[in-house]
Design an enzyme around this catalytic site. Sequence first.
Site, PDB file in Angstrom:
ATOM      1  N   LYS A 137       8.102  -5.910   9.869  1.00  0.00           N
ATOM      2  CA  LYS A 137       8.150  -5.175   8.608  1.00  0.00           C
ATOM      3  C   LYS A 137       9.551  -5.009   8.043  1.00  0.00           C
ATOM      4  O   LYS A 137       9.759  -5.097   6.833  1.00  0.00           O
ATOM      5  CB  LYS A 137       7.522  -3.784   8.795  1.00  0.00           C
ATOM      6  CG  LYS A 137       6.006  -3.796   8.863  1.00  0.00           C
ATOM      7  CD  LYS A 137       5.474  -2.369   8.818  1.00  0.00           C
ATOM      8  CE  LYS A 137       3.960  -2.359   8.707  1.00  0.00           C
ATOM      9  NZ  LYS A 137       3.426  -0.983   8.615  1.00  0.00           N
ATOM     10  N   PHE A 142       2.532  -8.581  -9.161  1.00  0.00           N
ATOM     11  CA  PHE A 142       3.664  -9.397  -8.719  1.00  0.00           C
ATOM     12  C   PHE A 142       4.044 -10.325  -9.860  1.00  0.00           C
ATOM     13  O   PHE A 142       3.205 -10.694 -10.680  1.00  0.00           O
ATOM     14  CB  PHE A 142       3.307 -10.198  -7.457  1.00  0.00           C
ATOM     15  CG  PHE A 142       3.374  -9.380  -6.197  1.00  0.00           C
ATOM     16  CD1 PHE A 142       4.492  -9.430  -5.360  1.00  0.00           C
ATOM     17  CD2 PHE A 142       2.324  -8.549  -5.836  1.00  0.00           C
ATOM     18  CE1 PHE A 142       4.549  -8.671  -4.210  1.00  0.00           C
ATOM     19  CE2 PHE A 142       2.381  -7.787  -4.679  1.00  0.00           C
ATOM     20  CZ  PHE A 142       3.499  -7.851  -3.861  1.00  0.00           C
ATOM     21  N   THR A 194       3.905   1.524  -1.031  1.00  0.00           N
ATOM     22  CA  THR A 194       4.590   1.555  -2.320  1.00  0.00           C
ATOM     23  C   THR A 194       3.691   2.152  -3.403  1.00  0.00           C
ATOM     24  O   THR A 194       4.128   2.997  -4.197  1.00  0.00           O
ATOM     25  CB  THR A 194       5.026   0.130  -2.710  1.00  0.00           C
ATOM     26  OG1 THR A 194       5.875  -0.393  -1.684  1.00  0.00           O
ATOM     27  CG2 THR A 194       5.761   0.114  -4.040  1.00  0.00           C
ATOM     28  N   TRP A 204       6.529  -0.847  -8.070  1.00  0.00           N
ATOM     29  CA  TRP A 204       7.738  -1.392  -7.431  1.00  0.00           C
ATOM     30  C   TRP A 204       8.854  -1.520  -8.462  1.00  0.00           C
ATOM     31  O   TRP A 204       9.998  -1.147  -8.203  1.00  0.00           O
ATOM     32  CB  TRP A 204       7.448  -2.764  -6.816  1.00  0.00           C
ATOM     33  CG  TRP A 204       8.554  -3.267  -5.926  1.00  0.00           C
ATOM     34  CD1 TRP A 204       8.615  -3.170  -4.568  1.00  0.00           C
ATOM     35  CD2 TRP A 204       9.764  -3.903  -6.347  1.00  0.00           C
ATOM     36  NE1 TRP A 204       9.793  -3.716  -4.101  1.00  0.00           N
ATOM     37  CE2 TRP A 204      10.525  -4.177  -5.171  1.00  0.00           C
ATOM     38  CE3 TRP A 204      10.299  -4.269  -7.581  1.00  0.00           C
ATOM     39  CZ2 TRP A 204      11.778  -4.790  -5.212  1.00  0.00           C
ATOM     40  CZ3 TRP A 204      11.550  -4.881  -7.617  1.00  0.00           C
ATOM     41  CH2 TRP A 204      12.272  -5.135  -6.452  1.00  0.00           C
ATOM     42  N   ALA A 218      -3.167   1.616  13.038  1.00  0.00           N
ATOM     43  CA  ALA A 218      -4.571   1.629  12.621  1.00  0.00           C
ATOM     44  C   ALA A 218      -5.404   0.599  13.358  1.00  0.00           C
ATOM     45  O   ALA A 218      -6.621   0.711  13.395  1.00  0.00           O
ATOM     46  CB  ALA A 218      -4.675   1.388  11.115  1.00  0.00           C
ATOM     47  N   ARG A 238       2.673   8.295   7.115  1.00  0.00           N
ATOM     48  CA  ARG A 238       3.033   8.108   8.519  1.00  0.00           C
ATOM     49  C   ARG A 238       4.523   7.792   8.650  1.00  0.00           C
ATOM     50  O   ARG A 238       5.148   7.305   7.717  1.00  0.00           O
ATOM     51  CB  ARG A 238       2.226   6.959   9.132  1.00  0.00           C
ATOM     52  CG  ARG A 238       0.747   7.224   9.246  1.00  0.00           C
ATOM     53  CD  ARG A 238       0.018   5.989   9.746  1.00  0.00           C
ATOM     54  NE  ARG A 238       0.131   4.879   8.804  1.00  0.00           N
ATOM     55  CZ  ARG A 238      -0.141   3.619   9.095  1.00  0.00           C
ATOM     56  NH1 ARG A 238      -0.503   3.295  10.323  1.00  0.00           N
ATOM     57  NH2 ARG A 238      -0.019   2.679   8.183  1.00  0.00           N
ATOM     58  N   PHE A 260      -3.549  -0.315   7.144  1.00  0.00           N
ATOM     59  CA  PHE A 260      -4.234  -1.594   6.922  1.00  0.00           C
ATOM     60  C   PHE A 260      -5.356  -1.446   5.893  1.00  0.00           C
ATOM     61  O   PHE A 260      -5.246  -0.673   4.958  1.00  0.00           O
ATOM     62  CB  PHE A 260      -4.722  -2.177   8.244  1.00  0.00           C
ATOM     63  CG  PHE A 260      -3.609  -2.499   9.206  1.00  0.00           C
ATOM     64  CD1 PHE A 260      -2.509  -3.234   8.801  1.00  0.00           C
ATOM     65  CD2 PHE A 260      -3.647  -2.055  10.518  1.00  0.00           C
ATOM     66  CE1 PHE A 260      -1.479  -3.539   9.688  1.00  0.00           C
ATOM     67  CE2 PHE A 260      -2.614  -2.351  11.403  1.00  0.00           C
ATOM     68  CZ  PHE A 260      -1.541  -3.092  10.989  1.00  0.00           C
ATOM     69  N   LYS A 272       0.814  -1.215   0.000  1.00  0.00           N
ATOM     70  CA  LYS A 272       0.000   0.000   0.000  1.00  0.00           C
ATOM     71  C   LYS A 272       0.854   1.274   0.000  1.00  0.00           C
ATOM     72  O   LYS A 272       0.593   2.201  -0.767  1.00  0.00           O
ATOM     73  CB  LYS A 272      -0.938  -0.014   1.207  1.00  0.00           C
ATOM     74  CG  LYS A 272      -1.790   1.240   1.393  1.00  0.00           C
ATOM     75  CD  LYS A 272      -2.985   0.978   2.275  1.00  0.00           C
ATOM     76  CE  LYS A 272      -2.613   0.313   3.568  1.00  0.00           C
ATOM     77  NZ  LYS A 272      -1.734   1.155   4.434  1.00  0.00           N
TER      78      LYS A 272
END
Length: 557
Positions: free
Chosen positions: A107, A383, A75, A411, A275, A96, A303, A73
């Site tokens: 992460k 992907f 990205t 990406w 969140a 954020r 999220f 998200k």
Amino acid sequence: MTITKPLTDLDIAYGAALKPIAEIAEQVNIPDDALEQYGRYKGKIDPKKIPGEPYGKVVLVTATNPTPAGEGKSTVTIGLADALKQLNQKVMVALREPSLGPVFGIKGGATGGGYAQVLPMEEINLHFNGDFHAITTANNLISAVIDNHIHQGNQLNIDPRRIIWKRVLDMNDRALRKVVVGLGGPTQGVPREDGFDITVASEIMAVFCLATSIEDLKERLSKMLIGYTYDRQPVFVRDLGIEGALTLILKEAFKPNIVQSIEGTPALVHGGPFANIAHGCNSLIATQTARKLADIVVTEAGFGADLGAEKFLNIKARKGEFHPDAVVIVTTIRALKMHGGAEKSELAKENIEALSNGIPNLARHIETVRNFGIEPVVALNRFITDTEQEIQTLLNWAKLNNVRIARTNVWEEGGKGGMDLAKQVLEVLDEPKQFAPLYELSDSIEQKITTIVQKVYGGIGVEFSNQAKKQLKQIKENGWDQLPICMAKTQYSLSDDPTLIGRPIGFTITVREIIPKLGAGFLVCITGDIMTMPGLPKAPAALRMDVDEKGNAIGLF
């Protein structure tokens, strides 16, 4: 034959040519006296020195329920902004700040990925400009003053058994969830039970992210509830007389941080409430400042749409008196296959059945956004394992259901890979909106929670524990019931049970506790087994981190 090792996010970040932060600020006409440089590539800006009104349009990026496969998200948020910049739009990103707990836990970093990152990524992920340290210090000053006040005679008659304020640490440390302080005899203080939350769960973080000015920040800090007296009367920060000291600690942190994407798009990265245990949005002051500086502001909420977006739309947008002009829902073939029953180890294999079974999760999030009066755009984050038949299955579903959808590959390609998404977002920005929050503040607490459960989660109703019922009664007696609701819920499911993936039906949500956050201005409703101090996984990301002989980071991703 030479085998080329794939580039990591950190490799790509180190290979980028950064511009001096003064050049980035100049792109959006930030006055020289408003920019405070923190080295060559980072800075803070003083909102008081930014003229004008916040007229820029807001694009909110949200997602389907996250899975261990990852949806990208942040990205997509960054890549979308870069694409809009390539289309000659005056655009900024508002994100954020990463929390050190998840960075070292699961992460490994939170600044986007591939060729859609904000930089310098290693500095943003590690300490940044000191904002979280300031929030941690301010929070713990309150705890220190509370215990000192009791030790020095307790003039406020605070009941140590009814102190609700906890200490915080910006690290995942389950051993600190419940502690005892004040042991060691009379000179060490008064013994009592206490506990630690992670810094991003502190009410100060929520206050920090919803305050509109330094004056508003101080006022909100003074309203924070810290506990009750022996006769069960509320005690506030203002009763301790330290709201001025707290504001002093936070005054520099309160200025939004400015950095840049790989493609040189200006980005404000500021604040970071979770969140699932808070409201999950970057600071309001950063969003509104960006709206003064740019025509389009691309921001994200944590999220899925059931958490961050719902709170953005019901809490943040209401407080800021604005609404998003477009909403993007990020999803992936991999995530939808997992929601359809596929195992993570099998995601590389084509599985049309699992994909079809998982699409209802996406459909629920689309319905949620539509309930607010906004028509979303779905970003299909590509992907390499996605097959053409899987992609066509999702595109065909979208066409049959009148859903806007855009293939997205930021990406690998940066802004170029978000061009289709950017063009669709620009179309939506020009369309009329009929935005409205899902509930009125005058609704009862029970009505507000039920509305969220039914219109966002797709559940049938709400149950309250005996403790929550007692807290409801107390909240109403104190006149605190006219506040928005901040649901603390698992991110993995639309329900409060993380194992109910996909689109569960016929479920109820159980509210275990209702905690008034009077400085932030909302009521936190805790459901399920949600923790305000996470723990580390069996193999935390920290195990893969190091520095090389030049002092460069290794293992951030």
